[in-house]
Design an enzyme around this catalytic site. Structure first.
Site, short mmCIF file in Angstrom:
data_model
loop_
_atom_site.label_atom_id
_atom_site.label_comp_id
_atom_site.label_asym_id
_atom_site.label_seq_id
_atom_site.Cartn_x
_atom_site.Cartn_y
_atom_site.Cartn_z
N LYS A 168 -21.95 -4.72 -5.42
CA LYS A 168 -22.69 -5.15 -4.30
C LYS A 168 -22.47 -4.43 -3.12
CE LYS A 168 -23.52 -7.56 -1.29
NZ LYS A 168 -23.85 -7.65 0.24
N GLU B 60 -9.13 -5.72 0.90
CA GLU B 60 -8.85 -4.99 1.98
C GLU B 60 -9.62 -5.25 3.16
OE1 GLU B 60 -9.38 -2.36 4.68
OE2 GLU B 60 -10.25 -0.81 3.10
N CYS C 185 -11.74 0.06 9.54
CA CYS C 185 -10.55 -0.98 9.46
C CYS C 185 -9.34 -0.73 10.15
CB CYS C 185 -10.68 -1.77 8.19
SG CYS C 185 -10.32 -0.34 7.05
#
Length: 795
Positions: free
Chosen positions: A192, A266, A300
């Site tokens: 997805k 994560e 991130c």
């Protein structure tokens, strides 16, 4: 403009990349896309679509299918049907397919790079020079693991059907990070992609089918967060691998609790960028540019917290501002720009709001003066100076091109500031003194540390975080383990319902001298202590005879035990040789009292004397085994394609709660506690609820075996109740629960406070005498977390 003008200003002219091929591909599909299921595009069951825009212009780019429950289940069915055949293909067959996918990416590299830049808003230089080549590298690297799987992972089997949810900041690269190891291991995938950036995933699926990937092996279902939630909740999915925000990660942890689904998270980060006064300042300034203005700061692991040693702070500030003045913000397809567009208006507004909060809280703002396009989602490179460690912008992930800066005086203060965050994804250390850099790196609570570098990635080097940055690793050997499960655990049966406790035998009251009364205490901080509530529970033999009493531990007792374990952090710094000696000593002292322990086990459980003695002997052997493993379960050295190495270090997790089952009360206790302390963790253990005297007798062995106070703490009482308290305790770093299905579900569900790692058995019985299923790497891998320290060579 004259030639002289260009020589004087050194200004870049526009250098746009042609986008005709990408636009033609969109036109070929009518700019409307369905899901990619079972090897072909299919219309959404609901007929609904979402609109995706071009961040740089705000114009509509395409319409993508909005996934419903029917779409998700169709994709899961296709993946389930294909998985046995894909696994049966064998390592070499899968390797050939992964190699073909890598070559497909290389053949169509420019198409992927342009489409990614258009869809995401990042500069074409980044998609062309980093995203696409590294995506191909992941498939090539994991083709090698597929080829070697039958030898290197002979004791492992595929997990099954994998649901993968990826973010919008690196759409193609995240796809490769997740799909490549999953397929290499023999799993099939339902992917997805992010609703903002689904196009390269759909292009990849289409071209993968053209490259010969069998139908159903890779399925792509598009949609928003609701579609992702449907994938997480699907009973046909065996594992969820998610990259995204910590908030969503918590929801996924809660949703999958008790389902038996494997989980890799994560999540977010607030990574420190530490510059010592002996650093190459100009090199570090360039490092900052790569750390926070790469991909518009939408990374991130972005080095968003700049920590400068006081002596160089002002010099560094001047040079950084001068460098910021040269950064160019513009259209993503212009090869001469440094920063493109933020992915969407909602993200742009979040960045603006957080910067305003930072200024209100006292930060000094500097923004690069260069012009930015009037239309589209653009934000200039921003520096917030004199930020306080408790400021909102120093604590919250901004996920934009915003750097916050603060100063420190000593290395110890630098470590404290760096670790002053709930996250733990990455860090960067800059110093020309390699001894200082390598002293600081292990002290940082982060899964990745770069020395005199930043944002280095490779398929051979694991990536992932500590604490609220999630758990699990992607890349390297450790990343392959995330998509495999132990063969020895695949045949476990549900734990049989325990027979009811026998009724207490009648009293033998009389006028004779009664036996000495003994109530076993708790063991906290190296001392025998009474339970806080001053309650106790009787321990009965198999025939109902009262064998003694143990304390009824409560929330405060767990709190005290966790505090004692936290205070014993010196154990993590002890040498592996020292820990090995103490484990051997434990085995020696248990052996000296073997007959006594055997009698106790026989009395509690009703097994024969011979079987009780066999349990004691197996426990002694297990302690010896972990004494042997203590200095041998080591990390490794990765050799990524750069001039340097990456050290994959096995580090203890920290404070680990352990809830033990009732079967094999001594052996199970030892089998769970020993690997944890062998790797340097400290333990708060809840022994068998029904047969706790095996655990309380064992603390007498601990007292005589040089085990430092607080390394092993024992709290007796209700296993499920105390496990719940451990799960809710945010100073517990991991939790192992072996017992009932309900206890496993509660442990996973309640661990979301600090996203602690969990190892649970879902009520499935483990043969504690089986050395393959209950000893060695099968548990040691869960007793450590891997930190990768990148060390480039040379200038």
């Amino acid at each position: 403009m004259s030639v002289a003008h260009y020589y004087e200003t050194m200004e870049y002219g526009p250098a746009p990349e042609a986008d005709g091929e990408a636009r033609a591909w969109l036109k070929q599909h009518g700019a409307v896309f369905g899901h990619f299921i079972d090897g072909k595009f299919v219309a959404p069951h609901s007929g609904k679509h979402l609109t995706t825009i071009e961040p740089a212009t705000g114009k509509t780019l395409a319409k993508i299918a909005e996934g419903s429950a029917a779409d998700v289940e169709a994709a899961v069915r296709a993946a389930r049907k294909a998985q046995p055949l894909w696994a049966k293909l064998g390592g070499h067959g899968r390797a050939r397919h992964l190699y073909a996918l890598a070559r497909m990416l290389q053949r169509h590299a420019r198409l992927f790079a342009v489409l990614e830049a258009i869809d995401n808003g990042k500069p074409i230089r980044e998609t062309r020079d980093l995203d696409v080549p590294l995506a191909a590298r992941h498939f090539l690297y994991h083709a090698g693991w597929a080829q070697l799987q039958e030898r290197e992972f002979a004791d492992q089997v595929p997990v099954g059907v994998i649901g993968q949810i990826i973010p919008w900041n690196f759409p193609l690269l995240m796809l490769a990070w997740k799909i490549a190891p999953a397929l290499a291991a023999g799993n099939t995938v339902v992917l997805k992609p992010a609703e903002f950036t689904s196009l390269t995933a759909l292009l990849f699926a289409e071209l993968a089918a053209d490259a010969g990937l069998p139908p159903g092996v890779l399925n792509v279902v598009t949609g928003d967060g609701a579609t992702g939630a449907l994938l997480v909740e699907s009973p046909g999915v065996d594992k969820i691998a998610f990259t995204g925000s910590t908030e969503v990660g918590r929801l996924i942890r809660q949703s999958t609790a008790g389902s038996g689904k494997s989980l890799t998270l994560e999540l977010g980060g607030k990574s420190p960028f530490i510059v010592f006064d002996d650093a190459d300042i100009d090199g570090a300034v360039e490092g900052v540019v790569d750390a926070i203005w790469f991909n518009q700061g939408q990374v991130c692991c972005a080095g968003s917290r700049l920590l400068l040693q006081e002596g160089i702070a002002e010099t560094f500030r001047r040079r950084l501002i001068r460098r910021m003045e040269t950064l160019r913000v513009g259209m993503p397809l212009d090869k001469a720009i440094d920063m493109g567009a933020v992915v969407a208006p909602v993200q742009l507004e979040r960045i603006k709001a957080l910067v305003e909060i930072g200024v209100r809280e006292g930060a000094e703002k500097y923004q690069a003066p260069g012009a930015i396009p009037a239309e589209g989602c653009f934000y200039p490179p921003t520096l917030l100076w004199n930020v306080q460690p408790s400021s909102t912008v120093a604590v919250e992930e901004i996920f934009g091109p915003v750097l916050v800066a603060m100063t420190f005086r000593t290395p110890d203060e630098a470590v404290m500031l760096a670790n002053n965050t709930r996250y733990g994804l990455a860090a960067s250390v800059w110093s020309e003194t390699i001894g200082l850099a390598l002293d600081i790196a292990p002290k940082l609570l982060a899964g990745v540390v770069w020395v005199n570098a930043t944002n280095l990635f490779d398929a051979s080097v694991g990536f992932g975080g500590y604490r609220e940055s999630g758990f699990g690793r992607e890349g390297g050997r450790e990343g392959m383990h995330e998509y495999l499960k132990p063969k020895a655990w695949s045949g476990r049966k549900p734990r049989p319902v325990a027979p009811p406790q026998p009724a207490p035998a009648g009293s033998n009251a009389g006028f004779g001298v009664p036996p000495m009364d003994r109530t076993a205490k708790l063991f906290v901080g190296g001392k025998q202590v009474r339970p806080d509530g001053n309650y106790s529970r009787a321990v009965l033999s198999a025939k109902g005879r009262n064998l003694g009493e143990v304390g009824e531990g409560n929330r405060k007792d767990i709190r005290n035990a966790v505090a004692a374990a936290r205070a014993a952090e010196a154990w993590a710094k002890a040498t592996a040789h020292n820990r090995a000696q103490i484990l051997y000593y434990l085995a020696e002292n248990l052996s000296a009292r073997g007959d006594e322990f055997a009698r106790r086990i026989a009395d509690m459980t009703g097994v024969s004397g011979a079987k009780a003695r066999a349990e004691v002997d197996a426990s002694i052997a297990r302690l010896f085994s972990y004494g042997a493993w203590a200095d041998k379960f080591e990390g490794s050295i990765h050799a990524p394609p750069l001039r340097g190495v990456a050290l994959a270090m096995h580090e203890p997790i920290g404070v680990v709660g352990v809830a033990c089952p009732d079967e094999a009360p001594l052996l199970a206790f030892v089998s769970l506690v020993a690997p944890l302390i062998a790797m340097g963790n400290r333990v708060v253990a809840v022994p068998s609820e029904r047969h706790p005297l095996a655990g309380t007798d064992f603390y007498q062995v601990l007292e005589t075996s040089d085990v430092p106070a607080g390394v092993v703490n024992i709290v007796t009482g209700s296993r499920d109740g105390l496990a719940k308290v451990l799960a809710e305790h945010d100073d517990v770093d991991a939790l192992w629960v072996f017992g009932s299905q309900e206890a496993s579900a509660a442990a996973e569900r309640l661990s979301v406070g600090n996203l602690k790692r969990t190892l649970v058995d879902y009520g499935l019985m483990l043969d504690w005498y089986d050395g393959v299923a209950s000893e060695g790497p099968i548990l040691l891998r869960h007793a450590v977390q891997v930190k990768n320290i990148w060390i480039p060579y040379g200038d």
